[in-house]
Structure formats: C-alpha cells, structure tokens
Scaffold this active site. Structure first.
Site, mmCIF file in Angstrom:
data_model
loop_
_atom_site.group_PDB
_atom_site.id
_atom_site.type_symbol
_atom_site.label_atom_id
_atom_site.label_comp_id
_atom_site.label_asym_id
_atom_site.label_seq_id
_atom_site.Cartn_x
_atom_site.Cartn_y
_atom_site.Cartn_z
ATOM 1 N N GLN A 1 -6.961 34.487 84.845
ATOM 2 C CA GLN A 1 -7.106 34.447 86.307
ATOM 3 C C GLN A 1 -6.144 33.404 86.886
ATOM 4 O O GLN A 1 -6.163 32.242 86.490
ATOM 5 C CB GLN A 1 -8.566 34.113 86.667
ATOM 6 C CG GLN A 1 -8.872 34.166 88.153
ATOM 7 C CD GLN A 1 -8.752 35.569 88.741
ATOM 8 O OE1 GLN A 1 -9.168 36.555 88.147
ATOM 9 N NE2 GLN A 1 -8.159 35.674 89.921
ATOM 10 N N LYS B 1 -15.292 41.116 88.700
ATOM 11 C CA LYS B 1 -14.677 41.880 87.606
ATOM 12 C C LYS B 1 -15.687 42.080 86.464
ATOM 13 O O LYS B 1 -15.832 43.178 85.926
ATOM 14 C CB LYS B 1 -13.429 41.141 87.087
ATOM 15 C CG LYS B 1 -12.259 41.217 88.058
ATOM 16 C CD LYS B 1 -11.137 40.256 87.708
ATOM 17 C CE LYS B 1 -10.050 40.331 88.782
ATOM 18 N NZ LYS B 1 -9.002 39.307 88.636
ATOM 19 N N ASP C 1 -3.014 43.054 83.060
ATOM 20 C CA ASP C 1 -2.440 42.724 84.365
ATOM 21 C C ASP C 1 -1.020 43.269 84.499
ATOM 22 O O ASP C 1 -0.453 43.272 85.595
ATOM 23 C CB ASP C 1 -2.407 41.198 84.562
ATOM 24 C CG ASP C 1 -3.555 40.711 85.434
ATOM 25 O OD1 ASP C 1 -4.072 41.531 86.222
ATOM 26 O OD2 ASP C 1 -3.923 39.538 85.325
#
Ligand code: NDP
Length: 303
Positions: free
Chosen positions: A96, A52, A119
């Site tokens: 994460q 990422k 997200d």
C-alpha cells in the site's frame, strides 16, 4: 442527457465474475491468496486496505494483512516481500502506497515477483503492457478499459487524450488506449495550449489531482469523459462553486466536513455523451480490478 458510466454497477459485474472464477479454482483445490503490506498507520490507507480485505472475504479470496510499524526499514520490508514471493498460497502481493519517506519504494516494488505483482507496477509488467503482451496491469486504468468495453464504447480509431503522466494512472492508461488502437495524446503540466488539445478528444481521461480542473470549454461536444481524480474539498465556498446548492452535496459537507470532487468540473459533463461520476465512477472499479488481478495471477501461476 449524457450516459452515466456507473462504476458501482460495473464493479458489481466484475466481482460476480471473479466469485465464479474463485469457485472454479477452488474446485481444483486452489484458493487464491492476496497479501497486503500496510506500513504505519495512515488513516486513508487503512480505510483502503480494510476495504480490500473485506472484498477478498466476500469473494472467497484468502487475504493476509501485514502491518509493520512506520519505523520499519527497507531491508526488513525486502525480507517480508521475499518470504511472500516464496509462498505458494500467496498469489498477489500489494504494497500500500505511499510508504514513509525513508523507505526505498522503487526497490521494494521491484522486489515483488512479477507474477504476483497485482498492482502491475513491476518493470516486467510495465514492459509487457508496452509490448502488448499479456500480464498484470495497473488496476485503475485497467478498470477504465473494462468500463469502456462493458458499455460498448468504441476505442479503435478514436482520438484519446489523457491528462496526467504518472506511472500509476496516466502512462498505463495511455498505453492501454493505444493497445486498443486509439490515437493517443498524453498531456501534463508543461503541455502548451492544453484546452486546444483536449478539445480534439473523443475520449478524454483526466488523472491530474486538481479538483474541477477540466472545464466545459475544454470538452469536445459528445466526448466520453473519464474522471479518475479523487480530491477532497474542505471549503464550503468551493463546494458551492462546484455543486451550486445541490442539497445532497451540502448534506455530505455538513456531515463530513468535506466533499469528494473529481478532476473534471461537474458542469463540464454537460458537453459529454458519457461520463464517469465522482464518487461512484472509476474509483469504485479499482478494488474490483485488484480482485480480478489476484484471480488472474492465481490462474496463471497455479491454475
Ligand atoms: P500524480 O500527481 O502522480 O500525477 C498528476 C499528473 O497530472 C502529472 O503527470 C502532472 O503533470 C499532471 N498535471 C498536474 N497539473 C497539471 C496541469 N495544470 N495541467 C496539466 N497536467 C497537470 O497523480 P496520480 O496520477 O497518482 O493521480 C491523479 C488523480 O487520480 C488524483 O486525483 C488521484 O487521487 C486519483 N487517483 C484515483 C484512483 C482511483 O482509484 N480512482 C487511483 C489513483 C489515483 P507533470 O507530470 O508535468 O507534473
């Protein structure tokens, strides 16, 4: 022959557009910024996060990685998130997952400012998705919708069946398909006569977490099959069961000791009109959509 929906190719298209949008923001003095919190050292998570951060660099997005040890407390993480919420140069905050068991994941995800929730997991964004309002949407199902749109696969009026009801994939996937006017059925582990339901699907999405679960008899002839599953198979017998003597998969297995298999049995794709391969399908799109969400967050908040 079914059409292969190439996730790598589509991710390339999305990333090229994101790079242009980043440039446009920069011309107005705005550099989009993403902060990633990675707790402890979980090998798989580290690989995802590194990839990422690397993609941010390629597209001109500023990124920052925070790496507290696995002993970090929920309160310490909440303080970290609050500081990121307050920073103008950070547009997206990604935590994460999975987090260590002692951390209150739900509380933490709810602490992220909804306008920085790249997200799309915050209840405010879940609610916006449910009521069809613009907002930040979970990357994996949003990537699937992008794929369908970019390859001119019609959704309105189609029977869509989603296997899996997780908050991360199944539920938002079903909601996005519904918002695009599909007639949607959600299946899960308690669904009776699952094959009978999936056989009705014009669009079948598998997000189960079980290698090769969807077999050819479960797929309607000509259906579009989207395989979200990413499962690592470590037994040579299983590799043979899924891929026969495919030399490429055998070579991967010999090199790495495992092969990635989706939730759909490779033979089941034969019945489809279009399908996403694993690897190189949906998985390839998730990071591209994260980048797109970061730029969208920057545009909405600072653009
Ligand atoms: P979860 O484990 O959270 O959810 C799995 C879902 O599958 C559950 O709703 C479960 O039902 C359902 N299920 C399990 N067994 C059966 C069964 N026998 N019959 C019908 N339904 C069943 O998984 P995720 O949603 O997080 O992930 C799903 C898959 O997608 C995984 O392989 C994961 O690795 C992959 N994934 C891929 C991503 C990508 O970027 N491509 C991103 C995220 C995930 P129930 O609710 O009843 O238990």
């Amino acid at each position: 022959m079914p059409l292969v929906l190439d996730g790598v190719e589509i991710a390339g298209e999305i990333k090229a557009e994101v790079a242009v949008a980043v440039q446009a923001l920069k011309e107005r003095g705005v550099v989009p910024g993403l902060a990633v919190i990675l707790v402890g050292s979980v090998a798989a998570s580290e690989i995802y996060v590194r990839s990422k951060v690397k993609t941010c660099g390629e597209l001109g997005i500023y990124s920052e990685m925070l790496t507290p040890p696995k002993t970090v407390t929920t309160d310490e993480l909440l303080t970290m998130v609050a500081a990121l919420n307050g920073r103008d140069d950070i547009d997206g905050i990604l935590i994460q997952l999975p987090l260590p068991g002692h951390v209150d994941t739900k509380r933490l995800l709810e602490a992220v400012a909804p306008e920085k929730d790249v997200d799309g997991f915050h209840p405010v964004n879940v609610g916006r998705l449910q009521s069809g309002q613009p907002g930040l949407q979970p990357c994996t199902p949003a990537g699937v919708m992008e794929m369908l749109r970019r390859r001119d696969i019609p959704v309105a009026g189609k029977n869509a069946v989603v296997i899996g009801r997780s908050d991360i994939v199944g539920k938002p996937m079903a909601m996005l398909l519904l918002n695009a006017s599909a007639t949607v059925t959600i299946c899960h582990s308690k669904t009776a006569n699952l094959a009978g339901v999936t056989q009705q699907a014009d669009i079948l999405v598998a997000a189960i977490g079980r290698p090769g679960f969807v077999t050819e008899d479960m797929v309607k002839q000509g259906a579009v099959v989207i395989d979200v599953g990413i499962n690592r198979v470590v037994s040579e017998d299983k590799v043979r069961e899924f891929f026969g003597d495919d030399p490429k998969r055998q070579a991967t297995f010999e090199k790495r000791g495992s092969v990635v298999v989706g939730d759909v049995h490779p033979e089941a794709f034969r019945a489809s009109s279009a399908y996403t391969p694993v690897p190189g399908g949906v998985g390839a799109l998730t990071i591209a959509m994260l980048m797109a969400n970061t730029v969208k967050a920057a545009e909405l908040r600072r653009g």
